[in-house]
Motif scaffolding. Structure first.
Motif, mmCIF file in Angstrom:
data_model
loop_
_atom_site.group_PDB
_atom_site.id
_atom_site.type_symbol
_atom_site.label_atom_id
_atom_site.label_comp_id
_atom_site.label_asym_id
_atom_site.label_seq_id
_atom_site.Cartn_x
_atom_site.Cartn_y
_atom_site.Cartn_z
ATOM 1 N N VAL A 152 86.235 51.557 -57.742
ATOM 2 C CA VAL A 152 84.784 51.344 -57.004
ATOM 3 C C VAL A 152 84.109 49.873 -56.752
ATOM 4 O O VAL A 152 84.260 48.672 -57.461
ATOM 5 N N LEU A 153 84.017 49.713 -55.752
ATOM 6 C CA LEU A 153 82.440 47.908 -55.405
ATOM 7 C C LEU A 153 81.071 48.103 -54.826
ATOM 8 O O LEU A 153 81.131 49.388 -54.410
ATOM 9 N N ILE A 154 80.866 47.327 -55.894
ATOM 10 C CA ILE A 154 79.996 47.924 -56.193
ATOM 11 C C ILE A 154 78.603 45.748 -55.598
ATOM 12 O O ILE A 154 79.095 45.450 -56.580
ATOM 13 N N ASN A 155 77.685 45.828 -54.210
ATOM 14 C CA ASN A 155 77.462 44.804 -54.681
ATOM 15 C C ASN A 155 75.454 44.723 -55.799
ATOM 16 O O ASN A 155 75.081 46.005 -55.557
ATOM 17 N N PRO A 156 75.866 44.110 -56.213
ATOM 18 C CA PRO A 156 74.597 44.284 -57.646
ATOM 19 C C PRO A 156 73.402 44.005 -56.525
ATOM 20 O O PRO A 156 72.211 43.986 -57.327
#
Length: 424
Positions: A152-156
């Motif tokens: 899972v890739l998330i831009n904070p």
């Protein structure tokens, strides 16, 4: 004094009402971006706000959007501190803006600047049961677990989320530094290399047989992409290369270079932690670098509170950062060449799961020949407690740690990783 007539009073009231209505209308237009504020007012307002915190204000008007875009064009490294689950919040962890330009001189102002906490959009619902394994060049944080088939890739900052298939069976996932976003699904018989370049959505994948020595596949501890190749560091300190641009079938070839943990590259001082501490592979202008911390080890069970017992377990340890060693992979002479200073205007950021090199001329506040690091001094693997994460600076020129300052409080083990924020 003359008394205004009824008509004059009505005209005045009408004028006042019209003015108020015009002001309200203008405010609505500003909110919709139809009216641009004067540039000097825009800059004066936004200079008081952290660049990341101001990203959400880009929709106010065109002049604000232009100023914010310019401020974010050269991102400054921030910390993402991954905290244990908190039922009181739907967020996981926090983004921390540490004073990169601070040089450790507490005499100025009496104390170091307080790190600023930036609202982040990493939701507990998206990361439940997953660990933050690092950050990618695109600014996305990577979350995974040993049992999950998905990375899972998330831009904070923006909250943008993407799920990437992680091939199975595998032993672990290793993020690769340098180049575009890339990672390795480490398997027993084969490795799956995944990479996307230029911020695109499509991932390229390659399958490579796992190289074995004496029938045993060594654990991959770090990886980096440079010049179209994956460089892989194994648990014994040897480096292999995979040229994904070469003709099939792809092969993982062990380089004829001495181990980073033996001979001239071994940590010689008896005061440092044994066995040698694993380090970080980085890419700098097409060259592969290896950065390793030198840690003092003590068997004393005390904490940062001046004699207060930190833990009653024998597993509790005290580590102190003495410095860092930096090596450059010299392919011509087939050796790791030790570096006493970084070339040009370079600074290094190292943390578990995310390490990179920046140009100080393009990164506001960064100092050349500095290594910015994160870590903790006291920790216990049995009770899952540490003394809090700290960030600090090591000067390669002065050959000393200039300072360390806490970013979390003592308690359940947390994690901190450097990342370069992106808003697009």
């Amino acid at each position: 004094m003359m008394t205004p007539t009824k008509d004059e009073v009505g005209a005045t009231l009408s004028s006042s009402t019209d003015a108020d209505g015009a002001s309200r209308s203008k405010a609505r237009d500003v909110a919709r971006g139809a009216v641009e504020l004067p540039l000097h007012l825009t800059e004066k307002i936004l200079c008081c706000i952290n660049p990341l915190a101001s990203a959400r204000l880009a929709t106010v008007c065109k002049s604000w959007a232009a100023t914010i875009s310019e401020r974010l064009a050269r991102p400054v490294p921030h910390l993402f501190v991954y905290l244990p689950a908190d039922n009181k919040s739907d967020r996981r962890g926090r983004v921390v803006s540490v004073p990169i330009a601070y040089d450790g001189d507490d005499d100025v102002g009496g104390a170091p600047p307080v790190p600023a906490v930036i609202p982040n959009r990493v939701l507990l619902a998206d990361t439940n049961g997953l660990a933050c394994i690092g950050a990618m060049p695109s600014g996305h944080l990577a979350f995974a677990s040993w049992w999950s088939k998905i990375l899972v890739l998330i831009n904070p900052i923006t909250g943008a989320r993407q799920s990437v298939q992680a091939e199975e069976p595998r032993r672990s996932l290793v993020l690769a530094a340098g180049g575009g976003d890339s990672f390795i699904s480490v398997g027993t018989d084969e490795h799956i290399l995944s990479r996307r370049a230029g911020g695109g959505e499509e991932w390229s994948r390659w399958t490579v047989p796992a190289a074995a020595a004496h029938g045993i596949v060594n654990i991959i501890s770090a990886a980096v992409c440079s010049g179209g190749c994956f460089y892989i560091l194994d648990d014994d300190g040897y480096v292999s290369v995979i040229d994904v641009a070469g003709p099939p079938p792809l092969r993982m070839e062990k380089l004829p270079v001495a181990s980073l943990f033996d001979g001239d590259h071994a940590v010689a001082s008896p005061a440092v932690l044994k066995p040698p501490t694993k380090g970080h592979l980085l890419e700098s202008d097409g060259e592969v670098l290896f950065v390793r911390p030198v840690l003092a080890f003590k068997d004393e069970l005390f904490g940062a509170g001046g004699g207060t017992t930190f833990c009653n377990h024998d597993a509790a340890v005290f580590l102190a950062v003495l410095g860092f060693e930096v090596y450059r992979l010299d392919m011509k002479d087939r050796r790791w060449a030790k570096m006493e200073k970084l070339p040009g205007d370079r600074a290094i950021f190292v943390s578990p799961g995310s390490s990179f090199v920046v140009r100080t001329s393009e990164t506001v506040g960064c100092r050349s020949n500095w290594i910015y690091f994160v870590g903790n001094k006291w920790y216990c693997s049995l009770c899952n407690r540490d003394a809090g994460k700290a960030w600090g600076v090591y000067s390669m020129e002065d050959r000393e740690v200039l300072f360390e300052h806490a970013v979390t409080e003592p308690g359940p083990c947390s994690a901190a990783t450097w990342f370069l924020p992106r808003v697009v």
